[in-house]
Every structure is written in structure tokens, then in C-alpha cells.
Design an enzyme around this catalytic site. Structure first.
Site, short mmCIF file in Angstrom:
data_model
loop_
_atom_site.label_atom_id
_atom_site.label_comp_id
_atom_site.label_asym_id
_atom_site.label_seq_id
_atom_site.Cartn_x
_atom_site.Cartn_y
_atom_site.Cartn_z
N TYR A 51 0.85 -1.20 0.00
CA TYR A 51 0.00 0.00 0.00
C TYR A 51 0.88 1.24 0.00
O TYR A 51 1.82 1.33 0.79
CB TYR A 51 -0.92 0.03 1.22
CG TYR A 51 -2.36 -0.12 0.82
CD1 TYR A 51 -2.98 0.90 0.09
CD2 TYR A 51 -3.09 -1.26 1.11
CE1 TYR A 51 -4.29 0.77 -0.33
CE2 TYR A 51 -4.40 -1.39 0.68
CZ TYR A 51 -5.01 -0.37 -0.04
OH TYR A 51 -6.29 -0.50 -0.46
N GLU A 53 -0.50 4.81 -0.59
CA GLU A 53 -1.30 6.01 -0.86
C GLU A 53 -0.44 7.26 -0.70
O GLU A 53 0.34 7.36 0.24
CB GLU A 53 -2.51 6.08 0.09
CG GLU A 53 -3.62 5.14 -0.35
CD GLU A 53 -4.82 5.16 0.58
OE1 GLU A 53 -4.83 5.94 1.54
OE2 GLU A 53 -5.74 4.37 0.34
N ASP A 196 -5.64 13.33 -25.58
CA ASP A 196 -5.71 11.95 -25.09
C ASP A 196 -4.98 11.10 -26.11
O ASP A 196 -5.51 10.81 -27.18
CB ASP A 196 -7.18 11.55 -24.95
CG ASP A 196 -7.34 10.10 -24.52
OD1 ASP A 196 -6.34 9.36 -24.51
OD2 ASP A 196 -8.48 9.71 -24.20
N THR A 222 -3.09 5.89 -22.11
CA THR A 222 -2.94 4.56 -21.54
C THR A 222 -1.47 4.19 -21.70
O THR A 222 -0.74 4.83 -22.45
CB THR A 222 -3.76 3.50 -22.31
OG1 THR A 222 -3.24 3.40 -23.63
CG2 THR A 222 -5.24 3.87 -22.36
N LYS A 225 -1.26 0.40 -24.96
CA LYS A 225 -1.57 0.28 -26.39
C LYS A 225 -0.24 0.34 -27.17
O LYS A 225 0.60 -0.52 -26.94
CB LYS A 225 -2.59 1.33 -26.77
CG LYS A 225 -3.92 1.10 -26.01
CD LYS A 225 -5.02 2.09 -26.35
CE LYS A 225 -6.26 1.82 -25.47
NZ LYS A 225 -7.34 2.79 -25.71
N ARG A 231 -1.29 -2.75 -18.59
CA ARG A 231 -2.59 -2.08 -18.64
C ARG A 231 -2.64 -0.99 -17.57
O ARG A 231 -2.56 -1.30 -16.38
CB ARG A 231 -3.67 -3.14 -18.40
CG ARG A 231 -5.09 -2.72 -18.60
CD ARG A 231 -5.98 -3.94 -18.81
NE ARG A 231 -5.57 -4.62 -20.04
CZ ARG A 231 -5.93 -4.24 -21.26
NH1 ARG A 231 -6.75 -3.25 -21.44
NH2 ARG A 231 -5.48 -4.88 -22.32
C1 LIG Z 1 -8.42 3.18 -24.92
C2 LIG Z 1 -8.75 4.60 -24.75
C3 LIG Z 1 -9.15 5.12 -23.50
C4 LIG Z 1 -9.52 4.24 -22.33
O1 LIG Z 1 -8.53 3.47 -21.82
P1 LIG Z 1 -8.91 2.26 -20.81
O2 LIG Z 1 -7.58 1.85 -20.34
O3 LIG Z 1 -9.64 1.25 -21.62
O4 LIG Z 1 -9.75 2.82 -19.73
C5 LIG Z 1 -9.32 6.48 -23.38
N1 LIG Z 1 -9.13 7.30 -24.43
C6 LIG Z 1 -8.78 6.83 -25.65
C7 LIG Z 1 -8.60 7.81 -26.77
C8 LIG Z 1 -8.60 5.48 -25.85
O5 LIG Z 1 -8.31 5.03 -27.06
#
Ligand SMILES: *Cc1c(COP(=O)(O)O)cnc(C)c1O
Length: 416
Positions: A51, A53, A196, A222, A225, A231
Site C-alpha cells: 500500500y 497512498e 488523449d 494509456t 496500447k 494495462r
Molecule cells: C483506450 C482509450 C481510452 C480508455 O482506456 P482504458 O484503459 O480502456 O480505460 C481512453 N481514451 C482513448 C482515446 C482510448 O483510445
């Protein structure tokens, strides 16, 4: 993996089947990838027990001295890769990273300009089914008739709606984004900027796509990807937003950080700093280009006119097939893609007009241009033969034969 196998053969059996599914098929969902064995090991490391935090040097629990070192390494590496002033590596995934970013920058009821889902945006960018859409006032912009991001229209909408935040960065958009121009538009209307980069973070890390981090107020991503880590999520921002971002993540939204995932992030970031990762990102794009050319010449309709990145959004209806039917046929042929809405799709989300596919995972396995030409041919054959299970099985066997040449987690087994 002797312990899983001896204690829980039921779970072990399913793990082995999943491992073999990943090995035998063609993984073309553009948001998926295969992490390194070092990243896998880190996820299963002892840091899962802790933990912590708070943040490095300011924790609410004792015994965090080594955790602090690891989390700080992850932060420092991300700063270096993306040129970020401030980094928070604790977001549990992309969606919570976005929620925290909104909470950090906005008051409830503020207006955000984000892209429509069917034009490539993400659910978390204000789709009516999300909690964020009930808290903030999302106004949606769209791509133009040619399918490109239309920054003149974005500017007009920004002048009309006076958003507090302009949001770019998408899940199904295959073109480059002019972040500098977006920042100019934001400056003109007094808005903040958010990108994003969940899908394209790996390409940006390698210098293969424009980087919004040095320009924008805040950038979320993220890590699993194209960045090819565990993840998870991450927020990068200007120093002036650092306190608000850290507070929004913890205690605003989350409790204890998942330090095993942060350990894996640190390792993935080190991987992304190696020369091999640059080559990897270049090859992702080269492979996507081959699919663009080969599928285009076989009569598939490429949305946004093609690709500058790792993915293709394809309208399959000219082939007299729906997105759902195409996804199912490809599944039977050992090729995993996902059905997807196309801009202003007249069909419904569960049976849309398109499929979305990409090259990050196949490229990790070492596949190059020659394999992509074969893949395009299999995709075309499988969609044409969607009602012919014998032909689909035949393609699946050919796919399996090819994937044998690109071993995945060679020594890993959950059943011995
Ligand atoms: C995949 C994705 C997310 C969400 O990610 P998670 O890990 O699935 O919560 C947010 N924004 C964009 C543009 C994405 O492609």
C-alpha cells in the site's frame, strides 16, 4: 508457472488456452499489444503487496522507500520520453486518467469541446452514457466530409461555444493531428487544451508522430496500447496544473496506487527509450501503410482516406457485409479485429458499418511488409467467404502456419 498449475488447474487450463489463442492468431485490435517478458514479470512482482497512498516522499504508509524509488523512476523516464513538466503514473487506466484530468481542470458544468464517438472520439470524451457527460457540458465536433479533422470548423465551434477545455486525441482516427494549431485556437478563445494520446503514445514516444506534451495543458494516455506497457494510465501536464492533477488522482478519484503496475510502467518506459523501440514504431507505420494500399486496392473503403499511424478504420458495407459479420468471419479465420462505427454511421453500434484494425501487436511479433500483404489477402478472402466455414477454417490453418514463424512467450506455459 508451477504454482498456478498445481494449485488451480482450472484457471491454469484457461490461461494456457488464452496463451495459445494469442500465439496462433493474428491480433489486429489496434489497442492491443504484447508486453515484454520483463513487463510480465514486473506485474507479478512483490510490489503488488504494498500500500502506498500518496506520492513519492509523501506517503500515508510506512515502508515505501523502495516503492518511492520505483515510482520516481517511472515518472522521470516518462518526463524524459515525452518532454513533460509533470507526470502522474498512478491512474489505473485510460478512462480514470481522463476523469481525473477533467476534475483537475474543470468546474462542474463547464463546457468541453470533444470529438463525436462515431468520428473517432472515445466514450470518455463526453458520450451520453458516461458519468462525465452528466457532470460537464460536452459539445461534439466532427470530421469533415473528406473525413479529416476540420480545424476551421473546430475554431468556429470554439468561438461559438466558448469551451473551457478543447479535447483532441482519438480511438479510431488514423490521421496526424496539428497540435500547434489547436493550441492557437484555444489561445484565441481562452480555452485550455487536453490531448488523449491513449492510442498513439508509443508512436509519439518514438518521434514518429507529433507530440502534444510540450505544447498542451494536459495530456492523458494509456500505457498498454502502442506504448506496449502494462494495462494502465498516465497523466502529463504543465507544472501549473501539477498540484490539481495529483489531487484529482489521489485522493480525488483513487485509493492506493497499483505499484506492481507502476513497476511494469517503469520497465516499459525504459524499453521505449531504446533504439529498437524507434525501429518498432517505424515498422508499425510501414505495416499499416501496406494494409492501406493492399486493402484499398481490393475495394475496401478506408475512412479518413488512409492512415498516418497504426490503425485503419474501414467501411466494409461496399463488400455487402456489416461490421459485425466481418468481425465474425475474421474471428473464424483466426484474425481478431473489432467492429466499429464509421463517421455518421447509419447503422447501430452493435452492428455498425465498419471494422477497425491495426498493426502494433503483429509488429511486436516481428511481422513486416511481406506478412502484411498476406494478411490483407486473408482478410479479403475471409470476408468474401463469410458463409463458407470450410474456407474460413482453411484460412485459419494458413494463419496458424504463418504465426508459428513468429514465436510469442516461447518458454511460457501454464500447464507444466
Ligand atoms: C483506450 C482509450 C481510452 C480508455 O482506456 P482504458 O484503459 O480502456 O480505460 C481512453 N481514451 C482513448 C482515446 C482510448 O483510445
Amino acid at each position: 508457472m508451477k504454482n498456478i498449475h498445481s494449485f488451480d488447474p482450472e484457471v491454469a487450463a484457461s490461461l494456457e488456452l488464452e496463451l495459445n489463442r494469442q500465439r496462433d492468431g493474428l491480433e489486429m485490435i489496434p489497442s492491443e499489444n504484447f508486453v515484454s517478458e520483463a513487463v510480465l514479470e514486473a506485474l507479478g512482482s512483490v510490489t503488488t503487496n504494498k500500500y502506498a497512498e500518496g506520492y513519492p516522499g509523501k506517503r500515508y504508509y510506512g515502508g515505501c522507500e523502495y516503492i518511492d524509488t520505483i515510482e520516481q523512476l517511472a515518472i522521470d523516464r516518462a518526463k524524459k520520453i515525452f518532454g513533460a513538466e509533470h507526470v502522474n503514473v498512478q491512474p489505473l487506466s485510460g478512462a480514470p486518467a481522463n476523469i481525473a484530468a477533467y476534475e483537475a481542470l474543470l468546474d462542474h458544468g463547464d463546457t468541453v469541446l470533444g470529438m463525436d464517438l462515431s468520428h473517432g472520439g472515445h466514450l470518455t470524451h463526453g458520450h451520453p452514457v458516461t458519468q462525465s457527460s452528466k457532470i460537464y457540458n460536452f459539445v461534439r465536433y466532427k470530421t469533415n466530409a473528406e473525413g479529416k479533422l476540420d480545424l476551421d470548423n473546430l475554431r468556429e465551434m470554439a468561438i461559438e461555444h466558448k469551451p473551457k477545455l478543447i479535447l483532441v486525441g482519438y480511438s479510431a482516427y488514423s490521421r496526424e493531428i496539428d497540435f500547434e494549431r489547436v493550441q492557437e485556437i484555444a489561445d484565441e478563445v481562452g480555452a485550455m487544451t487536453m490531448a488523449d494520446i491513449a492510442h498513439i503514445a508509443g508512436l509519439i514516444a518514438a518521434g514518429e508522430m507529433n507530440n502534444p506534451v510540450p505544447i498542451f495543458d494536459i495530456v492523458t494516455t494509456t500505457t498498454h496500447k502502442t506504448l506496449r506497457g502494462p494495462r494502465g494510465g498516465m497523466i502529463m501536464c504543465k507544472k501549473k496544473h501539477a498540484k490539481a492533477v495529483d489531487k484529482a488522482v489521489f485522493p480525488g478519484l483513487q485509493g492506493g496506487p497499483h505499484e506492481n503496475v507502476i513497476t511494469a510502467k517503469a520497465i516499459a518506459f525504459k524499453e521505449a527509450m531504446q533504439p529498437e523501440f524507434k525501429e518498432y514504431a517505424k515498422q508499425i507505420k510501414a505495416n499499416a501503410k501496406v494494409l492501406e494500399v493492399e486493402l484499398g486496392s481490393r475495394g475496401f473503403k478506408l475512412m479518413f482516406g488512409g492512415t498516418d499511424n497504426h490503425l485503419l478504420l474501414i467501411d466494409v458495407t461496399p463488400k455487402d457485409v456489416t461490421g459485425h459479420e466481418a468481425e465474425t468471419a475474421l474471428d473464424k479465420a483466426g484474425i481478431t479485429v473489432n467492429k466499429n462505427m464509421i463517421p455518421d454511421d447509419p447503422r447501430k453500434p452493435l452492428d455498425p458499418s465498419g471494422i477497425r484494425l491495426g498493426t502494433p501487436a503483429l509488429t511486436t511479433r516481428g511481422m513486416k511488409e511481406d506478412e502484411m500483404r498476406k494478411v490483407a489477402d486473408w482478410i479479403d478472402r475471409a470476408i468474401s467467404a463469410r458463409n463458407d466455414d470450410d474456407e474460413l477454417s482453411k484460412i485459419k490453418a494458413e494463419v496458424e502456419e504463418m504465426t508459428k514463424n513468429f514465436p510469442l512467450y516461447e518458454k511460457l506455459s501454464y500447464t507444466e
